[in-house]
Enzyme design. Structure first.
Site, short mmCIF file in Angstrom:
data_model
loop_
_atom_site.label_atom_id
_atom_site.label_comp_id
_atom_site.label_asym_id
_atom_site.label_seq_id
_atom_site.Cartn_x
_atom_site.Cartn_y
_atom_site.Cartn_z
N THR A 44 34.62 14.37 -41.68
CA THR A 44 35.11 13.11 -41.10
C THR A 44 35.10 13.14 -39.58
OG1 THR A 44 36.50 12.73 -43.04
CG2 THR A 44 37.06 11.51 -41.05
N THR A 308 48.12 30.94 -61.70
CA THR A 308 49.12 29.98 -62.15
C THR A 308 48.78 28.57 -61.70
OG1 THR A 308 51.47 29.35 -62.05
CG2 THR A 308 50.54 30.45 -60.12
#
Length: 453
Positions: A44, A308
């Site tokens: 960007t 996790t």
């Protein structure tokens, strides 16, 4: 990756004709205390609206903006050179070949600059920063990745501030000799960072490791946590670029199809699978099909690593019986590494050790570039964590291959483990604390009784 040569677009010397501090004299590169190489890959920050009002990459646009920035003409700012890649890429298009290009450019220029800034899109920045942290062996200078959520063309853009601060940290020399991300107001270790917000100007976080610096009215730095060179580490920076790509990531969901996972793990082309499990490493172990699929992976030499789904904390498979069963079928715990760090670490290790799954298995739980915490940092009580974070700053380092092997690939280099600082002794017994408190209370009561008498 499209193989098109980069071109040097601009440098601080090109704006030296612009007056510094409003004086009549010009500021030369010799007046600066440091020199930074800026690698512009896209994102960007390098975009501007087209005729339809949509954002698109624009070659040379960022170079023009940098020449107009008064901040970059300050004497305290480093001299710089910008290399613009062609074509400019959206970060969603990045592949390991693009990591290779960046790593090679940094390694080749390592001795000529005090630091490096990599400008790219934000969506896969954490994968790039994690990959570069492993690929750049013997790195002794800062590599700071940054980008923006809003382009320069907008009045409220975050591009200007992110770029300025990234250049300042890149020019800090030996203060932070590692791969980092600067975004919003924080300097984060590159292989600890993850994108946590798709719409915020503070898009990046480091859930399991403190920022190396936080910028506000004053700079709050934690350079004591920065990586330092190990005793046997290579004296020169080199780029290891032979990254393995046969790695998949699966996110566990309740009721998923065991047969689908089984079919994937049957492939003998696959090198590793990262399983995003629940909590500290729980999964539906009572389901025979799931365990059978993991056994198939083990038979086919596919390494399965468990991480996790939680933003914070880590995997400790032995915590619950279900995790112990996963260990029995060969699953390896990733500790508190991010998914980005696990995937790129496996790509690096399998590339370096030629597919030796046993060697890779032994190194998954070893901190190579500060990507992994001591298990006590997320299992011990909160009041002890600060001490551990400050002390657990050792890492495994790469040794150069022996002279007779240097004609071959660098993948022959061995890893030497620098012993970790042992964790602090366990806290005193809670029973002892209670006894001491009770004794103190009785003594106070006796003193008050005597005073009243």
């Amino acid at each position: 990756m499209l193989r098109v040569k980069s071109k040097r677009v601009t440098s601080s010397a090109s704006s030296s004709n612009l007056n510094a501090h409003g004086s009549s004299g010009s500021l030369t590169e010799e007046d600066r205390s440091a020199k930074v190489l800026v690698l512009l890959t896209g994102g960007t920050m390098a975009m501007k609206p087209n005729a339809h009002g949509s954002l698109e990459p624009c070659a040379g646009y960022l170079a023009v903006q940098m020449r107009l920035m008064p901040e970059l003409r300050e004497r305290r700012m480093p001299a710089y050179e910008v290399v613009e890649y062609a074509p400019l890429l959206d970060s969603g298009d990045f592949v390991p070949g693009d990591w290779k290009r960046i790593a090679t450019d940094i390694a080749d220029a390592h001795e000529r600059y005090d630091g490096f800034v990599v400008i790219m899109g934000t969506d896969t920045m954490a994968y790039t920063s994690s990959a570069l942290s492993f690929m750049l062996e013997g790195l002794r200078k800062p590599v700071v990745l940054t980008g923006s959520m809003v382009p320069f063309a907008e009045a409220y853009s975050d591009a200007r501030r992110n770029l300025v601060m990234a250049m300042i940290f890149a020019a800090s020399g030996g203060q932070v000799p590692e791969v980092c991300i600067f975004f919003g107001e924080k300097l984060l270790r590159g292989n600890r960072a993850t994108k946590v917000d798709a719409l915020s100007l503070g898009a990046y976080g480091s859930p399991n490791f403190p920022p190396l610096a936080t910028v506000g009215v004053a700079l709050n730095s934690r350079y004591d946590l920065a990586l330092r060179r190990g005793p046997g580490e290579a004296a020169t920076c080199r780029a290891f670029t032979d990254m393995e790509t046969k790695i998949l990531v699966f996110r566990m969901i309740p009721g998923f199809d065991d047969a689908a996972l089984h079919r994937c793990l049957e492939s003998r082309e696959l090198k590793a699978v990262v399983l995003e499990l629940y909590g500290t490493g729980t999964a539906p172990a009572r389901r025979v099909g799931f365990i059978a699929a993991l056994r198939v992976a083990a038979r086919n030499g596919v390494l399965v690593v468990a991480t996790t789904q939680c933003l914070r904390g880590g995997v400790v498979l032995s915590t619950y019986e279900v995790g112990r069963q996963l260990e029995e079928v060969g699953v390896v715990a990733a500790g508190d590494m991010t998914t980005e760090a696990v995937a790129t670490k496996l790509a690096y290790l399998f590339g370096r050790y030629g597919g030796d799954a046993d060697k890779v298995r032994s190194l998954v739980g070893v901190s190579l570039r500060g990507e992994l915490s001591h298990v006590d940092t997320y299992l011990r009580p909160f009041w002890e964590k600060t001490k551990l974070l400050a002390k657990d700053n050792s890492r495994t380092v790469l040794l150069a291959p022996p002279p007779h092997a240097r004609a071959r690939s660098d993948s022959n280099a061995e890893l030497a483990v620098v012993p970790k600082t042992p964790p602090p002794p366990p806290p005193p017994s809670r029973a002892a604390d209670l006894a001491a408190g009770l004794g103190l209370g009785l003594a106070c009561a006796l003193v008050l009784a005597r005073v009243r008498a």
